[in-house]
Design an enzyme around this catalytic site. Structure first.
Site, mmCIF file in Angstrom:
data_model
loop_
_atom_site.group_PDB
_atom_site.id
_atom_site.type_symbol
_atom_site.label_atom_id
_atom_site.label_comp_id
_atom_site.label_asym_id
_atom_site.label_seq_id
_atom_site.Cartn_x
_atom_site.Cartn_y
_atom_site.Cartn_z
ATOM 1 N N PRO A 169 -0.559 -7.234 -6.681
ATOM 2 C CA PRO A 169 -1.865 -6.584 -6.553
ATOM 3 C C PRO A 169 -2.975 -7.538 -6.102
ATOM 4 O O PRO A 169 -2.881 -8.750 -6.261
ATOM 5 C CB PRO A 169 -2.136 -6.045 -7.956
ATOM 6 C CG PRO A 169 -1.249 -6.807 -8.857
ATOM 7 C CD PRO A 169 -0.038 -7.177 -8.056
ATOM 8 N N ASP B 213 -13.119 7.674 12.598
ATOM 9 C CA ASP B 213 -14.170 8.408 11.894
ATOM 10 C C ASP B 213 -15.087 9.134 12.881
ATOM 11 O O ASP B 213 -14.840 9.109 14.087
ATOM 12 C CB ASP B 213 -14.936 7.427 10.992
ATOM 13 C CG ASP B 213 -15.723 6.398 11.794
ATOM 14 O OD1 ASP B 213 -15.968 6.586 13.001
ATOM 15 O OD2 ASP B 213 -16.135 5.395 11.197
#
Lengths: 156, 156, 156, 156
Positions: B75, B32
């Protein structure tokens, strides 16, 4: 490149370029609802392979190049990509990267993404090295490709 | 888990779990504007390491498990992550993954992301195996953890 | 396009195409260590804008098109992109998308990414609609562009 | 918070915190082979919503805060997330963000990701503001939460 050059589109491979190989394993999160690699990830991997190419030629990472020489990065000006075959999670891929052309201020990368013998995707990137603009450090300024960097990228 | 269980938060490591190691190189595009890994990527890598864990225990990828047994995926229900040290592009990281708890319908993964001897980040994921709902294939339904999958994940 | 067409590379804008506008706000995590959008995200947004284009023309999402007509998606065959100006987090961008060419089995998208009056990036994507291969549902098969889809994409 | 505080884990909502709302549309490329949002993207959106929260409270972006006050960012120390319902491409989501606790050097965000009336996912992030280490600008150093920033985040 002289202004009389009439073949601006023709890319002749630079015979002396090194070629690097960047290896990666496709992750579940790289794939889309069709179950295959979401295509912008191929461009992320070509970018990673470009960084890997310069590192394997002997250049330090850009965070050090900025400190030592003011070279902040090598942003992309243009990219063309062709997709031949999909890939999916668990696949091991190799990205083969070389430089096909050095002009005064830009250079052209060729990338081939392969899975074993299969060519999945190929890309051609036009990039330039940049420094911060002297009067506005928020802006970037393209520089002539440094000769020593060009030399490092030549096969011995 | 009985309803009289009074220690719902206590995670005791499952002594018999295998531990897998998933290796990766941090890419420029994983970082980032602070120059360090953008933290959701650590969670992407833990997810990739979970897939790698089950593959290394002998399970096929989910695209095959769905065809053969109707198990569509595993999940995430909950995740906790702590960050100790940053990483940057060019770093080689290892994600160590095991199962610390098997309950009836859920199991808990422990992940450690390391760079050489340094622990950069640790995470604890609660997941469940799911099948498609019989009356509405768009909805998923948690199933009891299959005993054969549990067995594959035990150290020999 | 007749088979005697000798200018296969020439892209003439399809005068009758609708143009859609997909709006987004650049996130911190879309940016790289240089503080600007990591370029593959521009391609992710062009892809999102292609989905948005077909939705705004009246087509259902692909997960419904697969169920109703067997059309699984519209994978990319080729993309060219030029980058003119960077963007950073907090910027609001618009992606303008149209179809510049319909051939028998492929079509060409034009995308322009703008920030207010500034053109940041433009892209040209060649795509095809696909169905699952009748004898191997893991493989995809290009189909002729459906006439009704082409009609929906024409400006009224 | 006094050092005699015996309830370090108890998070009481800060009654005076502002709450911001960050809106986004789920893109095709945000989704995984199961056709639903790949979960690390929920954390990317919470991060974007944290930036949006501080901007909406009147703080400039970090690239300006670094120049004016040396505050480089607000890295994550810890995150817990629970997932209740999936989302898919085309969905419009809202992330509601507030601060639930201010300690001396850290603060705690609460995020709720909603689709209309449905709560899809909630997260709790512990973050700290950082400056560059005076003797090594590559290292970051947590600072006490600036009082003026805290004040800006309070509801009027």
């Amino acid at each position: 490149m002289k202004s009389t050059d009439t073949r601006p589109e023709l890319i002749e491979p630079s015979p002396a370029s090194r070629t690097s190989c960047f290896k990666l394993e496709v992750m579940f999160g790289d794939c889309d609802p069709a179950g295959i690699v979401f295509f912008p990830n191929f461009l992320k991997w070509m970018d990673a392979s470009s960084h890997h190419f310069f590192r394997s030629c002997g250049l330090p990472p850009f965070r050090e190049l900025e400190r030592s020489r003011g070279i902040v990065g090598h942003p992309l000006l243009e990219v063309r990509t062709k997709f031949f075959q999909p890939a999916t999670y668990g696949d091991t891929l190799e990205v083969y990267t070389s430089v096909t052309q050095w002009r005064e201020k830009v250079f052209v990368h060729r990338h081939e993404v392969r899975r074993g013998g299969d060519l999945l995707c190929e890309g051609e990137e036009t990039r330039t090295f940049v420094m911060r603009h002297p009067s506005d450090p928020q802006r970037m300024k393209a520089i002539a490709v440094p000769e020593d960097i060009k030399s490092l990228c030549m096969a011995q």
